[in-house]
Design a protein around this motif. Structure first.
Motif, PDB file in Angstrom:
ATOM      1  N   ARG A 153      53.930  46.178  -7.191  1.00 49.18           N
ATOM      2  CA  ARG A 153      52.683  46.812  -7.640  1.00 49.18           C
ATOM      3  C   ARG A 153      51.487  46.200  -6.925  1.00 49.18           C
ATOM      4  N   ARG A 154      51.519  44.895  -6.741  1.00 49.00           N
ATOM      5  CA  ARG A 154      50.357  44.222  -6.169  1.00 49.00           C
ATOM      6  C   ARG A 154      50.178  44.509  -4.686  1.00 49.00           C
ATOM      7  N   LEU A 155      51.224  44.997  -4.031  1.00 45.82           N
ATOM      8  CA  LEU A 155      51.075  45.439  -2.641  1.00 45.82           C
ATOM      9  C   LEU A 155      50.028  46.539  -2.519  1.00 45.82           C
ATOM     10  N   ARG A 156      49.864  47.325  -3.578  1.00 44.11           N
ATOM     11  CA  ARG A 156      48.939  48.471  -3.539  1.00 44.11           C
ATOM     12  C   ARG A 156      47.516  48.084  -3.911  1.00 44.11           C
ATOM     13  N   GLU A 157      47.287  46.823  -4.239  1.00 47.12           N
ATOM     14  CA  GLU A 157      45.962  46.382  -4.657  1.00 47.12           C
ATOM     15  C   GLU A 157      45.160  45.841  -3.476  1.00 47.12           C
ATOM     16  N   TYR A 158      43.834  45.814  -3.673  1.00 46.00           N
ATOM     17  CA  TYR A 158      42.911  45.329  -2.638  1.00 46.00           C
ATOM     18  C   TYR A 158      42.581  43.853  -2.875  1.00 46.00           C
ATOM     19  N   PRO A 159      42.103  43.151  -1.836  1.00 43.72           N
ATOM     20  CA  PRO A 159      41.821  41.721  -1.983  1.00 43.72           C
ATOM     21  C   PRO A 159      40.925  41.377  -3.174  1.00 43.72           C
ATOM     22  N   HIS A 160      39.910  42.242  -3.469  1.00 38.52           N
ATOM     23  CA  HIS A 160      38.999  41.905  -4.564  1.00 38.52           C
ATOM     24  C   HIS A 160      39.684  41.963  -5.928  1.00 38.52           C
ATOM     25  N   GLU A 161      40.863  42.569  -5.994  1.00 41.38           N
ATOM     26  CA  GLU A 161      41.608  42.638  -7.248  1.00 41.38           C
ATOM     27  C   GLU A 161      42.491  41.408  -7.462  1.00 41.38           C
ATOM     28  N   PHE A 162      42.518  40.521  -6.491  1.00 44.90           N
ATOM     29  CA  PHE A 162      43.275  39.272  -6.594  1.00 44.90           C
ATOM     30  C   PHE A 162      42.332  38.128  -6.964  1.00 44.90           C
ATOM     31  N   SER A 163      42.818  37.159  -7.728  1.00 47.67           N
ATOM     32  CA  SER A 163      42.043  35.936  -7.980  1.00 47.67           C
ATOM     33  C   SER A 163      42.019  35.094  -6.710  1.00 47.67           C
ATOM     34  N   GLY A 164      41.180  34.035  -6.704  1.00 49.65           N
ATOM     35  CA  GLY A 164      41.094  33.186  -5.514  1.00 49.65           C
ATOM     36  C   GLY A 164      42.426  32.578  -5.142  1.00 49.65           C
ATOM     37  N   GLY A 165      43.153  32.078  -6.137  1.00 54.47           N
ATOM     38  CA  GLY A 165      44.455  31.481  -5.863  1.00 54.47           C
ATOM     39  C   GLY A 165      45.463  32.488  -5.355  1.00 54.47           C
ATOM     40  N   MET A 166      45.445  33.712  -5.935  1.00 57.93           N
ATOM     41  CA  MET A 166      46.368  34.763  -5.514  1.00 57.93           C
ATOM     42  C   MET A 166      46.033  35.249  -4.108  1.00 57.93           C
ATOM     43  N   ARG A 167      44.733  35.285  -3.767  1.00 58.31           N
ATOM     44  CA  ARG A 167      44.340  35.677  -2.403  1.00 58.31           C
ATOM     45  C   ARG A 167      44.888  34.667  -1.399  1.00 58.31           C
ATOM     46  N   GLN A 168      44.788  33.373  -1.753  1.00 57.51           N
ATOM     47  CA  GLN A 168      45.297  32.361  -0.831  1.00 57.51           C
ATOM     48  C   GLN A 168      46.810  32.475  -0.686  1.00 57.51           C
ATOM     49  N   ARG A 169      47.509  32.803  -1.756  1.00 58.58           N
ATOM     50  CA  ARG A 169      48.950  33.023  -1.683  1.00 58.58           C
ATOM     51  C   ARG A 169      49.265  34.217  -0.778  1.00 58.58           C
ATOM     52  N   ALA A 170      48.449  35.269  -0.887  1.00 55.65           N
ATOM     53  CA  ALA A 170      48.660  36.448  -0.046  1.00 55.65           C
ATOM     54  C   ALA A 170      48.450  36.112   1.429  1.00 55.65           C
ATOM     55  N   VAL A 171      47.446  35.270   1.718  1.00 53.54           N
ATOM     56  CA  VAL A 171      47.196  34.851   3.101  1.00 53.54           C
ATOM     57  C   VAL A 171      48.365  34.025   3.627  1.00 53.54           C
ATOM     58  N   ILE A 172      48.921  33.166   2.777  1.00 53.53           N
ATOM     59  CA  ILE A 172      50.092  32.383   3.185  1.00 53.53           C
ATOM     60  C   ILE A 172      51.263  33.320   3.455  1.00 53.53           C
ATOM     61  N   ALA A 173      51.415  34.354   2.614  1.00 49.55           N
ATOM     62  CA  ALA A 173      52.479  35.345   2.841  1.00 49.55           C
ATOM     63  C   ALA A 173      52.315  36.023   4.198  1.00 49.55           C
ATOM     64  N   MET A 174      51.056  36.368   4.564  1.00 49.63           N
ATOM     65  CA  MET A 174      50.798  36.980   5.875  1.00 49.63           C
ATOM     66  C   MET A 174      51.158  36.020   7.003  1.00 49.63           C
ATOM     67  N   ALA A 175      50.831  34.749   6.804  1.00 47.75           N
ATOM     68  CA  ALA A 175      51.137  33.753   7.839  1.00 47.75           C
ATOM     69  C   ALA A 175      52.643  33.579   8.009  1.00 47.75           C
ATOM     70  N   LEU A 176      53.393  33.760   6.916  1.00 46.23           N
ATOM     71  CA  LEU A 176      54.845  33.603   6.966  1.00 46.23           C
ATOM     72  C   LEU A 176      55.559  34.871   7.425  1.00 46.23           C
ATOM     73  N   ALA A 177      54.823  35.980   7.533  1.00 48.42           N
ATOM     74  CA  ALA A 177      55.437  37.272   7.851  1.00 48.42           C
ATOM     75  C   ALA A 177      56.212  37.252   9.160  1.00 48.42           C
ATOM     76  N   CYS A 178      55.810  36.387  10.057  1.00 45.96           N
ATOM     77  CA  CYS A 178      56.464  36.359  11.368  1.00 45.96           C
ATOM     78  C   CYS A 178      57.438  35.203  11.499  1.00 45.96           C
ATOM     79  N   ASP A 179      57.721  34.540  10.368  1.00 42.83           N
ATOM     80  CA  ASP A 179      58.687  33.438  10.342  1.00 42.83           C
ATOM     81  C   ASP A 179      58.349  32.379  11.395  1.00 42.83           C
ATOM     82  N   PRO A 180      57.141  31.781  11.313  1.00 43.99           N
ATOM     83  CA  PRO A 180      56.711  30.808  12.327  1.00 43.99           C
ATOM     84  C   PRO A 180      57.459  29.489  12.218  1.00 43.99           C
TER      85      PRO A 180
END
Length: 348
Positions: A153-180
């Motif tokens: 469900r949260r995939l369909r939400e926009y950044p402003h709908e996430f709390s600060g901690g959840m936004r940072q988790r989402a950014v970490i998820a983006m960084a991990l998307a390419c399996d660095p």
């Protein structure tokens, strides 16, 4: 803390890195001869006051230094390849795929007009060529991996709908998307409250263990470094002034700057005692390092500190374990002999 194999090779090795910014008035040597290694499954902390060159070091590794700045010397070896010899197109393939970065403010990394899911799937499309249901499924798994509940469900939400901690988790998820192989975290918990900060630090530690990541963690907070790092590099005015395993650094700091940073941690002063501070500001490194840049603020400064540039020297029996760039070392010789060692530049 991680246990490194004696035969392990660093996944990232920075050697004598020099990055400068050219202005109309001066040349700012923002990173001036920095060297350190990062191994898989290890978190290397980079700590120092604002203006020490921590973020410029990270951006140099990512190939994100823009005009009027440029890398002028040294090597950045990633899995044996020198990135400084790569073209922008070649660097772009490594950026994200091999080395990813998490920035201090997640709002600068997330586009407010696209859903979080679209942004993660864009990274998956560009770097892993995933589309459609496969990309959506992978994005859900990534959000779950960083502890975001009801991920689909949260995939369909926009950044402003996430709390600060959840936004940072989402950014970490983006960084991990390419399996660095390497994850650079540039003060990723600074804008978060203490409880959320602890959760993000725990998450990064879990991801390091699960994925065998090498992590470079930048902060000015010595308390955070104590929590997250295996090894610590202390930066001052563009240079590394001390390097040691985290427990050794906190128990036995050798450089006067490191000692000052540790004394300034709230809670270390006794009842009724004033909090210790380091007087003055970090200087702008705009000239050749022909002296100790910390000397004007150093309580242990003596005459030679203003005429001789200190080199990193071993302060323990293990030459590679604990080093400090200070004329007070080596301790097993007289001060005059130590100064001569630094003058010759053979202290490494």
């Amino acid at each position: 803390m991680s246990q490194r194999s004696a035969t392990a090779k660093p996944v990232l090795s920075v050697q004598n890195l020099q990055t400068s910014f050219y202005t109309d008035k001066e040349v700012i040597r923002a990173v001036d001869g920095v060297s350190f290694d990062i191994y898989r499954g290890e978190t290397v902390g980079i700590v120092g006051e604002s203006g020490s060159g921590k973020s410029v070091t990270a951006r140099s590794i990512m190939g994100l230094v823009k005009s009027p700045g440029r890398i002028e010397g040294g090597r950045i070896e990633f899995e044996g390849d020198d990135l400084t010899e790569k073209s922008e197109k070649q660097w772009r393939k490594i950026r994200g795929n091999g080395i990813s970065m998490v920035f201090q403010d997640p709002l600068t990394s997330l586009n407010p007009v696209y859903t979080v899911g679209n942004q993660i799937k864009e990274a998956l499309r560009l770097h892993q060529n995933l589309r459609g249901k496969k990309a959506t499924g992978e994005a859900v798994e990534l959000l779950e991996a960083v502890g975001i509940p009801d991920a689909r469900r949260r995939l369909r939400e926009y950044p402003h709908e996430f709390s600060g901690g959840m936004r940072q988790r989402a950014v970490i998820a983006m960084a991990l998307a390419c399996d660095p192989e390497v994850l650079i975290c540039d003060e990723p918990t600074t804008a978060l409250d203490v409880t959320i900060q602890a959760q993000i630090l725990e998450l990064l530690d879990e991801l390091k263990e699960e994925r065998d990541l090498g992590i470079m963690f930048i902060t000015h907070d010595m308390g955070v470094i104590a929590e997250v790092a295996d090894r610590v590099n202390v930066m001052y005015a563009g240079e590394m002034v001390e390097s040691a395993p985290v427990e050794e650094l906190f128990q036995n700091p050798r450089h006067p700057y490191t000692q000052g940073l540790l004394k300034s941690i709230p809670g270390r002063a006794g009842p009724g005692e004033r909090l210790s501070t380091i007087e003055g500001d970090v200087p702008t490194p705009n000239e050749e390092p022909t002296y100790c840049r910390f000397a004007p603020r150093c309580p242990k400064e003596f005459e030679d500190c203003n005429a001789v540039h200190p080199e990193p020297v071993s302060v323990t029996a293990d030459a590679n374990d604990h080093t400090a760039a200070c004329l007070l070392y080596p301790e097993d010789v007289s001060t005059a002999e130590a100064v001569e060692t630094h003058k010759r530049g053979d202290s490494k």
